[in-house]
Design a protein around this motif. Sequence first.
Motif, PDB file in Angstrom:
ATOM      1  N   GLY A 120       0.645   7.521  12.705  1.00  0.00           N
ATOM      2  CA  GLY A 120      -0.375   7.741  11.698  1.00  0.00           C
ATOM      3  C   GLY A 120       0.146   7.555  10.291  1.00  0.00           C
ATOM      4  N   SER A 121       1.338   8.077  10.014  1.00  0.00           N
ATOM      5  CA  SER A 121       1.926   7.922   8.681  1.00  0.00           C
ATOM      6  C   SER A 121       2.250   6.464   8.388  1.00  0.00           C
ATOM      7  CB  SER A 121       3.199   8.775   8.584  1.00  0.00           C
ATOM      8  OG  SER A 121       2.915  10.133   8.819  1.00  0.00           O
ATOM      9  N   LEU A 122       2.805   5.748   9.374  1.00  0.00           N
ATOM     10  CA  LEU A 122       3.116   4.336   9.166  1.00  0.00           C
ATOM     11  C   LEU A 122       1.853   3.507   8.936  1.00  0.00           C
ATOM     12  CD1 LEU A 122       5.961   3.772  11.812  1.00  0.00           C
ATOM     13  CD2 LEU A 122       6.186   3.995   9.324  1.00  0.00           C
ATOM     14  N   CYS A 123       0.790   3.840   9.655  1.00  0.00           N
ATOM     15  CA  CYS A 123      -0.471   3.117   9.455  1.00  0.00           C
ATOM     16  C   CYS A 123      -1.014   3.333   8.053  1.00  0.00           C
ATOM     17  CB  CYS A 123      -1.499   3.557  10.494  1.00  0.00           C
ATOM     18  SG  CYS A 123      -1.150   2.969  12.171  1.00  0.00           S
ATOM     19  N   LEU A 124      -0.982   4.568   7.578  1.00  0.00           N
ATOM     20  CA  LEU A 124      -1.449   4.836   6.214  1.00  0.00           C
ATOM     21  C   LEU A 124      -0.590   4.121   5.182  1.00  0.00           C
ATOM     22  CD1 LEU A 124      -2.386   8.639   6.217  1.00  0.00           C
ATOM     23  CD2 LEU A 124      -3.923   6.685   6.056  1.00  0.00           C
ATOM     24  N   LEU A 125       0.724   4.141   5.396  1.00  0.00           N
ATOM     25  CA  LEU A 125       1.619   3.453   4.472  1.00  0.00           C
ATOM     26  C   LEU A 125       1.350   1.953   4.463  1.00  0.00           C
ATOM     27  CD1 LEU A 125       4.033   3.587   2.543  1.00  0.00           C
ATOM     28  CD2 LEU A 125       5.545   3.372   4.530  1.00  0.00           C
ATOM     29  N   ALA A 126       1.131   1.373   5.636  1.00  0.00           N
ATOM     30  CA  ALA A 126       0.837  -0.062   5.715  1.00  0.00           C
ATOM     31  C   ALA A 126      -0.478  -0.394   5.029  1.00  0.00           C
ATOM     32  CB  ALA A 126       0.818  -0.500   7.180  1.00  0.00           C
ATOM     33  N   LEU A 127      -1.483   0.455   5.186  1.00  0.00           N
ATOM     34  CA  LEU A 127      -2.781   0.222   4.545  1.00  0.00           C
ATOM     35  C   LEU A 127      -2.667   0.291   3.028  1.00  0.00           C
ATOM     36  CD1 LEU A 127      -5.119   2.284   6.910  1.00  0.00           C
ATOM     37  CD2 LEU A 127      -5.099  -0.199   6.637  1.00  0.00           C
ATOM     38  N   THR A 129       0.091  -0.165   1.209  1.00  0.00           N
ATOM     39  CA  THR A 129       0.890  -1.301   0.750  1.00  0.00           C
ATOM     40  C   THR A 129       0.078  -2.588   0.756  1.00  0.00           C
ATOM     41  OG1 THR A 129       2.870  -0.231   1.656  1.00  0.00           O
ATOM     42  CG2 THR A 129       3.008  -2.581   1.148  1.00  0.00           C
ATOM     43  N   ASN A 130      -0.679  -2.801   1.822  1.00  0.00           N
ATOM     44  CA  ASN A 130      -1.515  -4.000   1.898  1.00  0.00           C
ATOM     45  C   ASN A 130      -2.585  -3.998   0.809  1.00  0.00           C
ATOM     46  OD1 ASN A 130      -2.527  -6.452   3.392  1.00  0.00           O
ATOM     47  ND2 ASN A 130      -4.315  -5.117   3.641  1.00  0.00           N
ATOM     48  N   ARG A 131      -3.090  -2.819   0.499  1.00  0.00           N
ATOM     49  CA  ARG A 131      -4.128  -2.719  -0.530  1.00  0.00           C
ATOM     50  C   ARG A 131      -3.566  -3.013  -1.917  1.00  0.00           C
ATOM     51  NH1 ARG A 131      -9.753  -2.327   0.091  1.00  0.00           N
ATOM     52  NH2 ARG A 131     -10.632  -1.424  -1.808  1.00  0.00           N
ATOM     53  N   LEU A 132      -2.349  -2.575  -2.167  1.00  0.00           N
ATOM     54  CA  LEU A 132      -1.766  -2.762  -3.497  1.00  0.00           C
ATOM     55  C   LEU A 132      -1.332  -4.204  -3.757  1.00  0.00           C
ATOM     56  CD1 LEU A 132       0.414   0.481  -3.804  1.00  0.00           C
ATOM     57  CD2 LEU A 132      -1.767   0.003  -4.927  1.00  0.00           C
ATOM     58  N   TYR A 133      -0.873  -4.881  -2.729  1.00  0.00           N
ATOM     59  CA  TYR A 133      -0.290  -6.217  -2.923  1.00  0.00           C
ATOM     60  C   TYR A 133      -1.217  -7.341  -2.485  1.00  0.00           C
ATOM     61  CZ  TYR A 133       4.093  -3.839  -3.878  1.00  0.00           C
ATOM     62  OH  TYR A 133       5.059  -3.056  -4.430  1.00  0.00           O
ATOM     63  N   GLN A 141     -12.268  -6.791   3.792  1.00  0.00           N
ATOM     64  CA  GLN A 141     -11.014  -6.059   3.833  1.00  0.00           C
ATOM     65  C   GLN A 141     -11.223  -4.576   3.530  1.00  0.00           C
ATOM     66  OE1 GLN A 141      -7.950  -7.618   1.321  1.00  0.00           O
ATOM     67  NE2 GLN A 141      -6.575  -5.876   1.644  1.00  0.00           N
ATOM     68  N   SER A 142     -12.161  -4.267   2.630  1.00  0.00           N
ATOM     69  CA  SER A 142     -12.448  -2.865   2.321  1.00  0.00           C
ATOM     70  C   SER A 142     -12.985  -2.142   3.542  1.00  0.00           C
ATOM     71  CB  SER A 142     -13.461  -2.784   1.175  1.00  0.00           C
ATOM     72  OG  SER A 142     -12.934  -3.398   0.002  1.00  0.00           O
ATOM     73  N   ARG A 143     -13.877  -2.791   4.274  1.00  0.00           N
ATOM     74  CA  ARG A 143     -14.403  -2.165   5.476  1.00  0.00           C
ATOM     75  C   ARG A 143     -13.306  -1.986   6.521  1.00  0.00           C
ATOM     76  NH1 ARG A 143     -18.807  -5.684   4.149  1.00  0.00           N
ATOM     77  NH2 ARG A 143     -17.980  -7.294   5.562  1.00  0.00           N
ATOM     78  N   THR A 144     -12.430  -2.968   6.628  1.00  0.00           N
ATOM     79  CA  THR A 144     -11.318  -2.838   7.578  1.00  0.00           C
ATOM     80  C   THR A 144     -10.384  -1.711   7.188  1.00  0.00           C
ATOM     81  OG1 THR A 144     -11.435  -5.226   7.999  1.00  0.00           O
ATOM     82  CG2 THR A 144      -9.433  -4.071   8.688  1.00  0.00           C
ATOM     83  N   ASP A 145     -10.125  -1.575   5.871  1.00  0.00           N
ATOM     84  CA  ASP A 145      -9.254  -0.482   5.411  1.00  0.00           C
ATOM     85  C   ASP A 145      -9.851   0.880   5.713  1.00  0.00           C
ATOM     86  OD1 ASP A 145      -7.456  -2.328   4.517  1.00  0.00           O
ATOM     87  OD2 ASP A 145      -8.088  -2.241   2.417  1.00  0.00           O
ATOM     88  N   ILE A 146     -11.166   1.003   5.588  1.00  0.00           N
ATOM     89  CA  ILE A 146     -11.818   2.279   5.894  1.00  0.00           C
ATOM     90  C   ILE A 146     -11.626   2.629   7.367  1.00  0.00           C
ATOM     91  CG2 ILE A 146     -14.044   3.431   6.059  1.00  0.00           C
ATOM     92  CD1 ILE A 146     -14.904   1.930   3.568  1.00  0.00           C
ATOM     93  N   LEU A 147     -11.824   1.647   8.241  1.00  0.00           N
ATOM     94  CA  LEU A 147     -11.611   1.899   9.666  1.00  0.00           C
ATOM     95  C   LEU A 147     -10.153   2.270   9.945  1.00  0.00           C
ATOM     96  CD1 LEU A 147     -13.722  -1.009  11.244  1.00  0.00           C
ATOM     97  CD2 LEU A 147     -14.323   1.417  11.089  1.00  0.00           C
ATOM     98  N   GLY A 148      -9.233   1.610   9.258  1.00  0.00           N
ATOM     99  CA  GLY A 148      -7.820   1.927   9.443  1.00  0.00           C
ATOM    100  C   GLY A 148      -7.472   3.326   8.978  1.00  0.00           C
ATOM    101  N   VAL A 149      -8.078   3.751   7.859  1.00  0.00           N
ATOM    102  CA  VAL A 149      -7.825   5.106   7.362  1.00  0.00           C
ATOM    103  C   VAL A 149      -8.343   6.145   8.347  1.00  0.00           C
ATOM    104  CG1 VAL A 149      -8.454   6.755   5.571  1.00  0.00           C
ATOM    105  CG2 VAL A 149      -7.750   4.452   4.934  1.00  0.00           C
ATOM    106  N   ALA A 152      -5.886   6.181  11.325  1.00  0.00           N
ATOM    107  CA  ALA A 152      -4.632   6.863  10.991  1.00  0.00           C
ATOM    108  C   ALA A 152      -4.847   8.361  10.809  1.00  0.00           C
ATOM    109  CB  ALA A 152      -4.039   6.257   9.711  1.00  0.00           C
ATOM    110  N   GLY A 153      -5.974   8.722  10.186  1.00  0.00           N
ATOM    111  CA  GLY A 153      -6.274  10.149  10.033  1.00  0.00           C
ATOM    112  C   GLY A 153      -6.464  10.848  11.367  1.00  0.00           C
ATOM    113  N   GLY A 154      -7.091  10.156  12.323  1.00  0.00           N
ATOM    114  CA  GLY A 154      -7.242  10.740  13.653  1.00  0.00           C
ATOM    115  C   GLY A 154      -5.909  10.983  14.333  1.00  0.00           C
TER     116      GLY A 154
END
Length: 330
Positions: A120-127, A129-133, A141-149, A152-154
């Motif tokens: 979960g922590s690695l997924c949040l970190l990857a999201l 990092t991907n969002r910043l760069y 991509q925003s919708r995909t990031d929401i699903l990823g968050v 990872a939160g789960g």
Amino acid sequence: MCQSRPPLALYGTELRENNLSSTGSNRVQVFSFSGALRQMRIPPLIAVIVLGKLGLNAAFVPSACSNIHKASISSHMTQQLTYRSIAFETILMAEGNSQVGSMESVFKFIRSDALSLTVGSLCLLALVTNRLYTDPLFDSQSRTDILGVFSAGGLLLNGLTLQDITVREADVVQLQGPAVDDVKGFDALTPRQVTILRWAAQTYLKAFPTLPSVLIWHKGQTLLRNGIMADPARGTGDVRVLAIVQQALSSNPEADGLCQPTYIPDLQVLPGKIEFMNYLPSMCQAVVLQPFDSNQGLIILGGNKRRDLTPKDLARARVIAQKVQTCLAE
């Protein structure tokens, strides 16, 4: 010539080891992964594929098979098996201790809180990092990031739920005050009643080591004080019926004449603690108020440790109060 690995059989039924034998000197062991597979929602067929990827020969026998008397799993294993069919039960049979232990370790690791928290922590970190760069950002991509968050939160919540959190126990406080063993009202009490009151006080002190102060009040008079009491300079030491005590005495008595006890697990954070300073030590950590005789009597127990008593302890204290009530009613 390369030696093949021992076989594994993943069954969709529970095996009953009525008559179990194996060829050769290898002993066959039965190990159940039913709970793990159900909780992780892993179909048995997928488990067979995973075992195959790990280099283990595996086979799946569905639970629809009602009876197998002679099953030849492979050339490495021939046994007589009888079992009853149970839906959604899976049994993993392995040959040898090492393979059962290794598979058990794999399933425990998959279900561990450390894996959930790490992934979960690695997924949040990857999201993040991907969002910043990533430039530019698209709506997809925003919708995909929401699903990823959410995913990872789960995982993080699942890891926190599985963690074994132990509440830190409170320290025992050394209460300061004189040790008292005093019974008042000898003129109104019979020798047997005095004996029962002393017995009740000693029983409280021995049964509950964290309750070193015992007072028994009945019909407006403090009959007994036993244990560590307040400094005589602060008052007479008699029980005073103020707001907290009055509230405890105002509860409805039950059929046996007793009321539900009032337990104050942390007296020091309560502004009303000054009500007890006349007869309990100043650093008293907890108080139990047990009314009896239809609210005409009260047993007060002072403790030296916060949040130490359980409902079972309060029930035990109630039994002693019942004996005191019966004695004083004579």
